[in-house]
Motif scaffolding. Structure first.
Motif, PDB file in Angstrom:
ATOM      1  N   THR A   1       2.989  71.450  61.376  1.00 18.61           N
ATOM      2  CA  THR A   1       4.246  70.768  61.086  1.00 18.61           C
ATOM      3  C   THR A   1       5.255  71.074  62.179  1.00 18.61           C
ATOM      4  O   THR A   1       5.549  72.232  62.472  1.00 18.61           O
ATOM      5  CB  THR A   1       4.807  71.200  59.721  1.00 18.61           C
ATOM      6  OG1 THR A   1       3.855  70.854  58.700  1.00 18.61           O
ATOM      7  CG2 THR A   1       6.127  70.498  59.428  1.00 18.61           C
ATOM      8  N   HIS A   2       5.782  70.007  62.775  1.00 21.49           N
ATOM      9  CA  HIS A   2       6.784  70.117  63.829  1.00 21.49           C
ATOM     10  C   HIS A   2       8.157  69.827  63.236  1.00 21.49           C
ATOM     11  O   HIS A   2       8.338  68.807  62.555  1.00 21.49           O
ATOM     12  CB  HIS A   2       6.473  69.133  64.958  1.00 21.49           C
ATOM     13  CG  HIS A   2       5.128  69.355  65.580  1.00 21.49           C
ATOM     14  ND1 HIS A   2       4.941  70.143  66.689  1.00 21.49           N
ATOM     15  CD2 HIS A   2       3.884  68.901  65.208  1.00 21.49           C
ATOM     16  CE1 HIS A   2       3.644  70.168  66.998  1.00 21.49           C
ATOM     17  NE2 HIS A   2       2.998  69.421  66.123  1.00 21.49           N
ATOM     18  N   PRO A   3       9.140  70.704  63.455  1.00 20.86           N
ATOM     19  CA  PRO A   3      10.465  70.521  62.848  1.00 20.86           C
ATOM     20  C   PRO A   3      11.110  69.189  63.235  1.00 20.86           C
ATOM     21  O   PRO A   3      10.787  68.599  64.269  1.00 20.86           O
ATOM     22  CB  PRO A   3      11.266  71.705  63.407  1.00 20.86           C
ATOM     23  CG  PRO A   3      10.253  72.694  63.852  1.00 20.86           C
ATOM     24  CD  PRO A   3       9.068  71.896  64.301  1.00 20.86           C
ATOM     25  N   ARG A   4      12.031  68.750  62.382  1.00 23.63           N
ATOM     26  CA  ARG A   4      12.779  67.516  62.665  1.00 23.63           C
ATOM     27  C   ARG A   4      13.434  67.606  64.031  1.00 23.63           C
ATOM     28  O   ARG A   4      14.037  68.619  64.386  1.00 23.63           O
ATOM     29  CB  ARG A   4      13.866  67.316  61.601  1.00 23.63           C
ATOM     30  CG  ARG A   4      14.771  66.113  61.859  1.00 23.63           C
ATOM     31  CD  ARG A   4      15.989  66.150  60.952  1.00 23.63           C
ATOM     32  NE  ARG A   4      15.624  65.911  59.573  1.00 23.63           N
ATOM     33  CZ  ARG A   4      15.625  64.699  58.993  1.00 23.63           C
ATOM     34  NH1 ARG A   4      15.974  63.629  59.703  1.00 23.63           N
ATOM     35  NH2 ARG A   4      15.295  64.567  57.724  1.00 23.63           N
ATOM     36  N   LEU A   5      13.302  66.526  64.797  1.00 22.46           N
ATOM     37  CA  LEU A   5      13.938  66.466  66.104  1.00 22.46           C
ATOM     38  C   LEU A   5      15.380  65.998  65.956  1.00 22.46           C
ATOM     39  O   LEU A   5      15.673  65.119  65.137  1.00 22.46           O
ATOM     40  CB  LEU A   5      13.178  65.507  67.030  1.00 22.46           C
ATOM     41  CG  LEU A   5      11.734  65.901  67.353  1.00 22.46           C
ATOM     42  CD1 LEU A   5      11.082  64.826  68.218  1.00 22.46           C
ATOM     43  CD2 LEU A   5      11.677  67.244  68.061  1.00 22.46           C
ATOM     44  N   PRO A   6      16.301  66.563  66.720  1.00 19.34           N
ATOM     45  CA  PRO A   6      17.705  66.160  66.612  1.00 19.34           C
ATOM     46  C   PRO A   6      17.926  64.760  67.168  1.00 19.34           C
ATOM     47  O   PRO A   6      17.130  64.251  67.969  1.00 19.34           O
ATOM     48  CB  PRO A   6      18.429  67.207  67.453  1.00 19.34           C
ATOM     49  CG  PRO A   6      17.416  67.642  68.464  1.00 19.34           C
ATOM     50  CD  PRO A   6      16.088  67.609  67.738  1.00 19.34           C
ATOM     51  N   ALA A   7      19.033  64.167  66.731  1.00 17.18           N
ATOM     52  CA  ALA A   7      19.403  62.867  67.281  1.00 17.18           C
ATOM     53  C   ALA A   7      19.692  63.018  68.772  1.00 17.18           C
ATOM     54  O   ALA A   7      20.114  64.069  69.240  1.00 17.18           O
ATOM     55  CB  ALA A   7      20.634  62.328  66.549  1.00 17.18           C
ATOM     56  N   ARG A   8      19.439  61.973  69.501  1.00 18.73           N
ATOM     57  CA  ARG A   8      19.716  62.018  70.935  1.00 18.73           C
ATOM     58  C   ARG A   8      20.173  60.648  71.399  1.00 18.73           C
ATOM     59  O   ARG A   8      19.967  59.639  70.727  1.00 18.73           O
ATOM     60  CB  ARG A   8      18.481  62.472  71.719  1.00 18.73           C
ATOM     61  CG  ARG A   8      17.344  61.472  71.710  1.00 18.73           C
ATOM     62  CD  ARG A   8      16.210  61.974  72.607  1.00 18.73           C
ATOM     63  NE  ARG A   8      15.156  60.993  72.738  1.00 18.73           N
ATOM     64  CZ  ARG A   8      15.191  59.968  73.597  1.00 18.73           C
ATOM     65  NH1 ARG A   8      16.221  59.803  74.377  1.00 18.73           N
ATOM     66  NH2 ARG A   8      14.189  59.103  73.660  1.00 18.73           N
ATOM     67  N   ARG A   9      20.790  60.640  72.584  1.00 20.04           N
ATOM     68  CA  ARG A   9      21.321  59.391  73.128  1.00 20.04           C
ATOM     69  C   ARG A   9      20.552  58.970  74.363  1.00 20.04           C
ATOM     70  O   ARG A   9      20.036  59.802  75.089  1.00 20.04           O
ATOM     71  CB  ARG A   9      22.796  59.560  73.494  1.00 20.04           C
ATOM     72  CG  ARG A   9      23.713  59.800  72.311  1.00 20.04           C
ATOM     73  CD  ARG A   9      25.129  60.030  72.771  1.00 20.04           C
ATOM     74  NE  ARG A   9      25.223  61.257  73.566  1.00 20.04           N
ATOM     75  CZ  ARG A   9      26.329  61.650  74.188  1.00 20.04           C
ATOM     76  NH1 ARG A   9      27.422  60.897  74.138  1.00 20.04           N
ATOM     77  NH2 ARG A   9      26.358  62.784  74.879  1.00 20.04           N
ATOM     78  N   GLY A  10      20.529  57.654  74.576  1.00 22.53           N
ATOM     79  CA  GLY A  10      19.985  57.117  75.810  1.00 22.53           C
ATOM     80  C   GLY A  10      18.494  57.274  75.956  1.00 22.53           C
ATOM     81  O   GLY A  10      17.784  57.694  75.058  1.00 22.53           O
ATOM     82  N   GLY A  11      18.025  56.907  77.157  1.00 22.64           N
ATOM     83  CA  GLY A  11      16.605  57.009  77.460  1.00 22.64           C
ATOM     84  C   GLY A  11      16.375  58.010  78.563  1.00 22.64           C
ATOM     85  O   GLY A  11      17.184  58.892  78.807  1.00 22.64           O
ATOM     86  N   GLY A  12      15.286  57.907  79.237  1.00 21.34           N
ATOM     87  CA  GLY A  12      14.964  58.850  80.303  1.00 21.34           C
ATOM     88  C   GLY A  12      13.602  58.542  80.879  1.00 21.34           C
ATOM     89  O   GLY A  12      12.937  57.597  80.472  1.00 21.34           O
TER      90      GLY A  12
ATOM     91  N   LEU B   1      15.885  54.249  65.065  1.00 20.36           N
ATOM     92  CA  LEU B   1      15.677  55.243  64.017  1.00 20.36           C
ATOM     93  C   LEU B   1      15.237  56.581  64.619  1.00 20.36           C
ATOM     94  O   LEU B   1      15.687  57.650  64.191  1.00 20.36           O
ATOM     95  CB  LEU B   1      14.617  54.746  63.022  1.00 20.36           C
ATOM     96  CG  LEU B   1      15.040  53.613  62.087  1.00 20.36           C
ATOM     97  CD1 LEU B   1      13.816  53.036  61.367  1.00 20.36           C
ATOM     98  CD2 LEU B   1      16.068  54.104  61.068  1.00 20.36           C
ATOM     99  N   ALA B   2      14.363  56.524  65.610  1.00 16.64           N
ATOM    100  CA  ALA B   2      13.895  57.756  66.250  1.00 16.64           C
ATOM    101  C   ALA B   2      15.050  58.480  66.934  1.00 16.64           C
ATOM    102  O   ALA B   2      15.207  59.705  66.797  1.00 16.64           O
ATOM    103  CB  ALA B   2      12.789  57.434  67.259  1.00 16.64           C
ATOM    104  N   ARG B   3      15.873  57.740  67.671  1.00 14.25           N
ATOM    105  CA  ARG B   3      16.981  58.352  68.390  1.00 14.25           C
ATOM    106  C   ARG B   3      18.060  58.865  67.448  1.00 14.25           C
ATOM    107  O   ARG B   3      18.790  59.795  67.778  1.00 14.25           O
ATOM    108  CB  ARG B   3      17.573  57.347  69.368  1.00 14.25           C
ATOM    109  CG  ARG B   3      16.660  57.043  70.551  1.00 14.25           C
ATOM    110  CD  ARG B   3      17.219  55.947  71.409  1.00 14.25           C
ATOM    111  NE  ARG B   3      16.352  55.677  72.554  1.00 14.25           N
ATOM    112  CZ  ARG B   3      16.208  54.493  73.126  1.00 14.25           C
ATOM    113  NH1 ARG B   3      16.864  53.454  72.638  1.00 14.25           N
ATOM    114  NH2 ARG B   3      15.404  54.336  74.154  1.00 14.25           N
TER     115      ARG B   3
END
Length: 231
Positions: A5-16, A45-47
Motif C-alpha cells: 500500500t502506497h500512501p495518498r499522494l498530495p495534490a500538485r500543480r502543472g505537468g513536467g 482528479l489525479a492532480r
C-alpha cells in the motif's frame, strides 16, 4: 497474493517531464482512454489528490477516488508475466553489474528494458493491456476515476520501478529472492520463506544487496519528501 500500500499522494500543480519509463506508462494510459475529455478529467482528479492510498498487487491495484461528495472504488489490472518471462527478466537483471543497484536506486535502465524486449518480454504496458472496473455508473472503460488511478500509478512508477515489476507479478521481495537464488552455488540448499530457518524471503539476499538496499532506500526517502515537484 502480496500487496503493497502506497500512501495518498498530495495534490500538485502543472505537468513536467518525468522519466522516460513513466512517460511510457503515461502513453499507455493515454492509449487506454476513450477520449481527450475523459483523459483530462482523470488527470485533474489525479492532480487534485482525489486518489486515496493505492494498494498494488501482482496483476493490479485498487484505490478509492473521491469526486465531490461521492467516493468510488477503482480496480485496475495489468497482465502478469508468465513464469518463463519472469525468469528471463531476473536473469537479465543479473547479467550485468549495476542493474540491481539501479533498480534499488529508483532507476530503470533503458538498456535493461531493451534487453528484456529483445527477449520477447513485455515489461512496459501498452494501452490495450490496462483493464479497470469502477463502482461509478459511467459506461466508459476506463472511466475518469480509473484514469486518475492509472495516472498516479505512473507517478509511483517514476519514483520506484519496482511498482511496475510488482504489477507484472514480480514484487521487490521476489526479485531480490530470485536474484539471490541465481547467485547461489549449484547444490547449496536455499532456506525457504516460512520454513523455520534463520531468514525469510526478504533476508534471503546477499549481504551486499541488503546493505545497498538500505542505503538507496534512505536516499530515496529524502528525495521523495517532494516526489513529484518536477512533474
Amino acid at each position: 497474493m502480496n500487496g503493497t500500500t502506497h500512501p495518498r499522494l498530495p495534490a500538485r500543480r502543472g505537468g513536467g517531464t518525468g522519466t522516460w519509463w513513466s512517460k511510457a506508462v503515461l502513453r499507455a494510459v493515454e492509449e487506454a482512454a476513450f477520449g481527450e475529455k475523459e483523459l483530462r478529467a482523470g488527470r485533474a482528479l489525479a492532480r487534485a489528490g482525489a486518489v486515496g492510498a493505492i494498494t498494488v498487487t501482482e496483476g493490479g491495484a485498487v484505490a478509492a477516488v473521491t469526486e465531490g461528495q461521492d467516493a468510488f472504488t477503482v480496480e485496475v489490472t495489468v497482465p502478469v508475466l508468465a513464469e518463463d518471462d519472469a525468469a528471463a527478466f531476473t536473469e537479465l537483471v543479473a547479467s550485468e553489474s549495476g542493474r540491481i543497484g539501479a533498480l534499488l536506486a529508483g532507476q530503470l535502465p533503458h538498456a535493461l528494458v531493451e534487453s528484456v524486449e529483445e527477449a520477447g518480454v513485455e515489461l512496459l504496458p501498452y494501452g490495450g493491456e490496462l483493464g479497470s472496473a469502477c463502482t461509478c455508473e459511467a459506461w466508459l472503460d476506463p472511466c475518469p476515476h480509473a484514469l486518475a488511478v492509472l495516472t498516479q500509478l505512473a507517478w509511483l512508477i517514476q519514483a520506484d520501478p519496482f511498482v511496475l515489476t510488482h504489477l507484472r507479478g514480480l514484487s521487490r521481495e521476489r526479485v531480490l529472492r530470485d536474484l539471490h537464488q541465481l547467485r547461489q552455488p549449484a547444490g547449496e540448499p536455499t532456506v525457504a520463506a516460512g520454513s523455520g530457518g534463520d531468514s525469510d524471503a526478504t533476508d534471503d539476499v546477499d549481504d551486499l544487496v541488503v546493505a545497498e538496499d538500505a542505503a538507496v532506500r534512505a536516499a530515496r526517502l529524502l528525495r521523495l519528501e517532494s516526489p513529484f515537484d518536477s512533474w
